[in-house]
Design an enzyme around this catalytic site. Sequence first.
Site, PDB file in Angstrom:
ATOM      1  CG  HIS A 147      -1.447   1.004   1.523  1.00 45.87           C
ATOM      2  ND1 HIS A 147      -2.253   1.770   2.234  1.00 45.87           N
ATOM      3  CD2 HIS A 147      -2.320   2.116   0.107  1.00 45.87           C
ATOM      4  CE1 HIS A 147      -3.013   2.723   2.176  1.00 45.87           C
ATOM      5  NE2 HIS A 147      -3.337   3.066   0.723  1.00 45.87           N
ATOM      6  CD  GLU A 159      -0.814   1.821   5.722  1.00 44.16           C
ATOM      7  OE1 GLU A 159      -0.923   1.753   7.109  1.00 44.16           O
ATOM      8  OE2 GLU A 159      -1.860   1.127   5.695  1.00 44.16           O
TER       9      GLU A 159
END
Length: 510
Positions: A147, A159
Site C-alpha cells: 500500500h 504498508e
Amino acid sequence: MTHANPLAPEAVVAVVGTGAMGAGIAQVAAQAGHPVKLLDNRPGAAEKAVEGIRAQFAKMAEKGKLTVEAAAAAGARLQPVSELAELADCALVVEAIVENLEAKQKLYADLEVIVGADCIFGTNTSSISVTAIGAALKRPERLAGLHFFNPAPLMALVEIVSGLATERAVAETLFATAAAWGKTPVHAKSTPGFIVNRVARPYYAEALRLAQEGAADYATIDACCREAGGFRMGPFELMDMIGHDVNFAVTNSVWRAFYNDQRFLPSLLQQELVDAGFYGRKNGRGFYDYREGAAKPVAASEAAQPVPGKITICGTSTVANALAARLAAAGVAYTQQVSADGRVAEADGAVLYVTDGRSATRRAAETGIGNCVLLDLALDYAKSTRLALAAATQAEMAAVNAAVGLLQAAGFQVSRFADVPGLAVMRTVAMLANEAADAVNQGVCSAAGADQAMRLGVNYPQGPLAWADQIGVAAVRDVLANLADSYGEDRYRISPLLHQAVFAGRKIHD
C-alpha cells in the site's frame, strides 16, 4: 526485522491500473531499475501513463535530480502492454485498479494461470481486506498488501500488509523490495484501515465533534491544530483537500468493518456536506468556500489584554518552564512557586492548568477554584504561536482576561473555546495515541511501526505513541477516562496497552 532479499533489479514488475497511483508506483519501480510493464483496460491509458512518467523523468533531469542518462534509461524500462498474457514473465504484479473486491479477486485469479509459481501479487488496496482478496486464489500465500500513499513517488511510507494466508517470506520480500526502492516500509496485519487509515480517524472525528458542539469555528480549530499541535494541515482544511466524498466513505468503511464501533462513528456534520454535494476543494465548497471572491476564513483570536499585575509561574513542568522562558524573553516580571495541584500559573486571581479531559466548569466545581482556566496541549510550548483556552462558567471575566493577558505577554495568539472537555489538540492527540495503542495491542503493527506510519503516511509532527510518552501515559489515560466520564460513551474506552504502560510505570516505547 526482515532479512529477506529484495527483488533483483532485472526482475520484471507489472502494474495493472495506470491511474495516479498505478502510474506513480510504476515510476518508482522503473527508477529503481526494474523493467516495468503497464496494463490498463482503458484503451490507450497505459501508453498515456508511460508518456506521463517519461515526462516526469525528464523534469527530474532538468532539475538535477537525475542525470539525463538515468532519466532516459528509466523511461526506456517502461513498456505498455494490452493483454494479461504479456505478464507471464513478471516477478511482481501490483494492482492499482478500482477499489472493488470482486474485480481484484478476478484479476489475480486470472493471473494465477499465467504467471510463474514464484510471482508475487502485491495489492495497493487501501481499504479492502487482503485476506478477502486472497480467498479467491488457489495460492493466497503469494498475495500481500503493498500500500503506497499518494503521490507514490514522493511519499515515503509503504504498508506491507499480510493477510491470513500470506507467507511471511512474501511479506519480507516486499518489505525489502520497498526499502530498495527508497521507501520506508512497515509491516501491518490485514485489519480494517490497516495502520494509517485506522489510526488517523480521530484526527477528523474529534474535530467534527468539537465543531458540532460549537467549541469553536472551523478556522480556529484548524489554526490551533497547526499552530499549537504542529500538524501540517488542520482537520477541516485537510478533509476539504481529500474530498468529503472520499473521506466520509473511508470513515464509513472502517466503521462498518469494525461492526459499528463507536470509536469510528461517522459525523452527521460531514454527512450533511456529502448530501449537499459540497465535497471540498474539488468542487468549490466544503467546510470552507473556495469559489472566486469568497472571503478567506480567519481564526478567532482574543482581543489584546493588559499584562496582569501579578504573574506567578507554578512548578517546573514543561509548560511552566516554557511560560517562564517566554515571559523572561519579553521582559515581563513574574515570581515562581511550587505547584501542589498541577497548576502551571496564576495571574490576578486566575489559576491556569493544562486540560486533563474535564471541562473547566467541572474542574472548578470539584476543586473549589472558581477562576479555573484550562490550556490546551501544544507540541512545543516554547515555540508554539497559538494556544487555546477554556474558562469555567464560574470564572470572573477579569480573571479570564488576566489569563489571556498572561499568554499574550508570553507571545501567544489566544483562541478561546467554549468549555468543552479536552479542548482540541489534547483530546485529538490522546485519541490518536489510544487508537495506535489498540492497533499495537491487537497485533496489527509494532509501536515503532505505528509511529513511523503516521509520521510518513500523513505527515504527523510526531508519532502518536511517542507523543503519549512525551505527555506521560498516565496523563493520556486520565484525559481519556475523563472524556469517557463526560460523554458516557464507549468511544473513549482506554486501550489495554495504555493501561499496562501506566500500571508498569513505563513508557510505551520502553
